[in-house]
Design a protein around this motif. Structure first.
Motif, short mmCIF file in Angstrom:
data_model
loop_
_atom_site.label_atom_id
_atom_site.label_comp_id
_atom_site.label_asym_id
_atom_site.label_seq_id
_atom_site.Cartn_x
_atom_site.Cartn_y
_atom_site.Cartn_z
N ASN A 43 0.84 -1.21 0.10
CA ASN A 43 -0.13 0.09 -0.02
C ASN A 43 0.94 1.33 -0.15
N GLU A 44 1.99 1.23 0.63
CA GLU A 44 2.98 2.24 0.78
C GLU A 44 3.44 2.77 -0.42
N GLU A 45 3.73 1.54 -1.27
CA GLU A 45 4.53 1.51 -2.74
C GLU A 45 3.29 2.40 -3.50
N VAL A 46 2.15 1.79 -3.50
CA VAL A 46 1.08 2.25 -4.38
C VAL A 46 0.86 3.70 -4.10
N GLU A 47 0.73 4.12 -2.83
CA GLU A 47 0.55 5.61 -2.35
C GLU A 47 1.78 6.52 -2.97
N ALA A 48 3.01 5.99 -2.95
CA ALA A 48 4.23 6.61 -3.42
C ALA A 48 4.18 6.91 -4.84
N LEU A 49 3.74 5.78 -5.85
CA LEU A 49 3.38 6.07 -6.98
C LEU A 49 2.58 7.10 -7.43
N LEU A 50 1.15 6.80 -6.55
CA LEU A 50 0.26 7.79 -7.07
C LEU A 50 0.49 9.29 -6.48
N SER A 51 0.95 9.47 -5.58
CA SER A 51 1.35 10.91 -5.21
C SER A 51 2.12 11.83 -6.19
N LYS A 52 2.69 11.09 -7.32
CA LYS A 52 3.55 11.61 -8.28
C LYS A 52 2.49 12.19 -9.24
N LEU A 53 1.07 11.87 -9.31
CA LEU A 53 0.17 12.02 -10.35
C LEU A 53 -0.68 12.99 -9.90
N SER A 54 -1.57 13.94 -10.73
CA SER A 54 -2.38 14.72 -10.30
C SER A 54 -3.70 14.08 -11.10
N TYR A 55 -4.39 13.85 -10.09
CA TYR A 55 -5.79 13.08 -10.36
C TYR A 55 -6.95 13.49 -9.30
N ILE A 56 -8.33 13.10 -9.61
CA ILE A 56 -9.47 13.46 -8.73
C ILE A 56 -9.49 12.38 -7.67
N PRO A 57 -8.86 12.40 -6.39
CA PRO A 57 -8.97 11.46 -5.58
C PRO A 57 -10.29 10.85 -5.31
N SER A 58 -11.47 11.36 -5.45
CA SER A 58 -12.91 10.79 -5.33
C SER A 58 -13.09 9.71 -6.51
N THR A 59 -12.27 9.88 -7.47
CA THR A 59 -12.52 8.82 -8.67
C THR A 59 -11.73 7.64 -8.37
N ARG A 60 -10.75 7.67 -7.70
CA ARG A 60 -10.03 6.37 -7.23
C ARG A 60 -11.05 5.22 -6.76
N LEU A 61 -10.96 4.16 -7.58
CA LEU A 61 -11.53 2.73 -7.38
C LEU A 61 -10.46 1.99 -7.37
N GLU A 62 -10.60 0.90 -6.33
CA GLU A 62 -9.60 -0.23 -6.20
C GLU A 62 -10.33 -1.46 -6.08
N THR A 63 -9.66 -2.42 -6.44
CA THR A 63 -10.16 -3.98 -5.94
C THR A 63 -8.80 -4.68 -6.16
N GLU A 64 -9.02 -5.80 -5.23
CA GLU A 64 -7.86 -6.65 -4.99
C GLU A 64 -8.36 -7.98 -5.43
N VAL A 65 -7.32 -8.45 -6.67
CA VAL A 65 -7.74 -9.61 -7.20
C VAL A 65 -6.62 -10.82 -7.36
N PRO A 66 -6.89 -12.11 -7.42
CA PRO A 66 -5.56 -12.75 -7.70
C PRO A 66 -5.50 -12.60 -9.20
N TYR A 67 -3.84 -12.87 -9.30
CA TYR A 67 -3.25 -12.62 -10.80
C TYR A 67 -3.99 -12.88 -11.98
N THR A 68 -4.65 -14.18 -11.52
CA THR A 68 -5.32 -15.06 -12.96
C THR A 68 -6.52 -14.32 -13.14
N VAL A 69 -7.17 -13.98 -11.96
CA VAL A 69 -8.41 -13.22 -12.33
C VAL A 69 -8.16 -11.65 -13.12
N PHE A 70 -7.10 -10.90 -12.94
CA PHE A 70 -6.72 -9.85 -13.42
C PHE A 70 -6.65 -10.20 -14.93
N LEU A 71 -5.85 -11.42 -15.07
CA LEU A 71 -5.46 -11.71 -16.58
C LEU A 71 -6.68 -11.98 -17.33
#
Length: 197
Positions: A43-71
């Motif tokens: 989560n810290e890595e993701v936050e660090a990466l996203l902190s470099k972007l300019s975006y609308i925070p309320s539009t951020r949607l997340e889901t955690e899925v197994p790799y095979t489901v993502f594929l």
């Protein structure tokens, strides 16, 4: 971890967006990780990466899925289309390899001008680092280190929507030629007025 765009027909989700007539871009981010390891560091890595972007925070949607489901996410969408009997239709898809030096002009001239609605088309833009590509393929790339795969994925349910999509595709290619964006037939992969999959 992956972020998905809001559902455009969901009024509650859509009202978060105020574009003032400008094009809004949706960025899909995937972070691969071992669930056995410390999720906090992920989560810290993701936050660090996203902190470099300019975006609308309320539009951020997340889901955690197994790799095979993502594929399988595209395949699952395909199964839904088949269940609704809308799969066996013409697919006038346009896939372009746009050189990095021309992507800004491409975006300014195509998004919001030639493509004025994404109601009938899925639009994808993927940056590609040429040095990471396997050069043993027969694909022809723009002569730059970074280029973009721009895909306009349409399904034509009737003759009118087929005509609209194919004319839009032609206008985009014409625009690139007129503006000197180095997209010619060698740089067009899979341009097909009647692609059946």
């Amino acid at each position: 971890m992956t972020s998905f765009p809001f559902v455009p027909k969901d009024p509650a989700g859509a009202e978060q967006f105020v574009s003032d007539g400008k094009v809004l871009y949706c960025l899909e981010v995937a972070k691969y990780f071992d669930p056995e390891k410390n999720i906090n560091s992920v989560n810290e890595e993701v936050e660090a990466l996203l902190s470099k972007l300019s975006y609308i925070p309320s539009t951020r949607l997340e889901t955690e899925v197994p790799y095979t489901v993502f594929l399988e996410r595209v395949h699952m969408a395909e199964l839904k289309r088949r269940a609704m009997n809308i799969r066996e239709v013409p697919h006038p898809w346009l896939n372009l390899l746009v050189p990095g030096s021309g992507i800004q002009d491409f975006g300014n001239g195509v998004f919001g001008k030639i493509i004025t609605s994404t109601e009938d088309v899925t639009l994808t833009v993927y940056p590609v680092n040429k040095s990471k590509w396997d050069d043993r393929t027969s694909a022809v790339f723009p002569d730059e280190d970074v280029f973009y795969l721009v895909g306009l994925l349409s399904g034509a349910l009737d003759d009118e929507s087929l005509k609209v999509a194919t004319e839009r595709n032609a206008r985009i290619v014409e625009f690139c030629e007129k503006e000197g964006i180095d997209i010619d037939t060698a740089h067009v992969c899979g341009i097909s007025e009647m692609m059946w999959l």
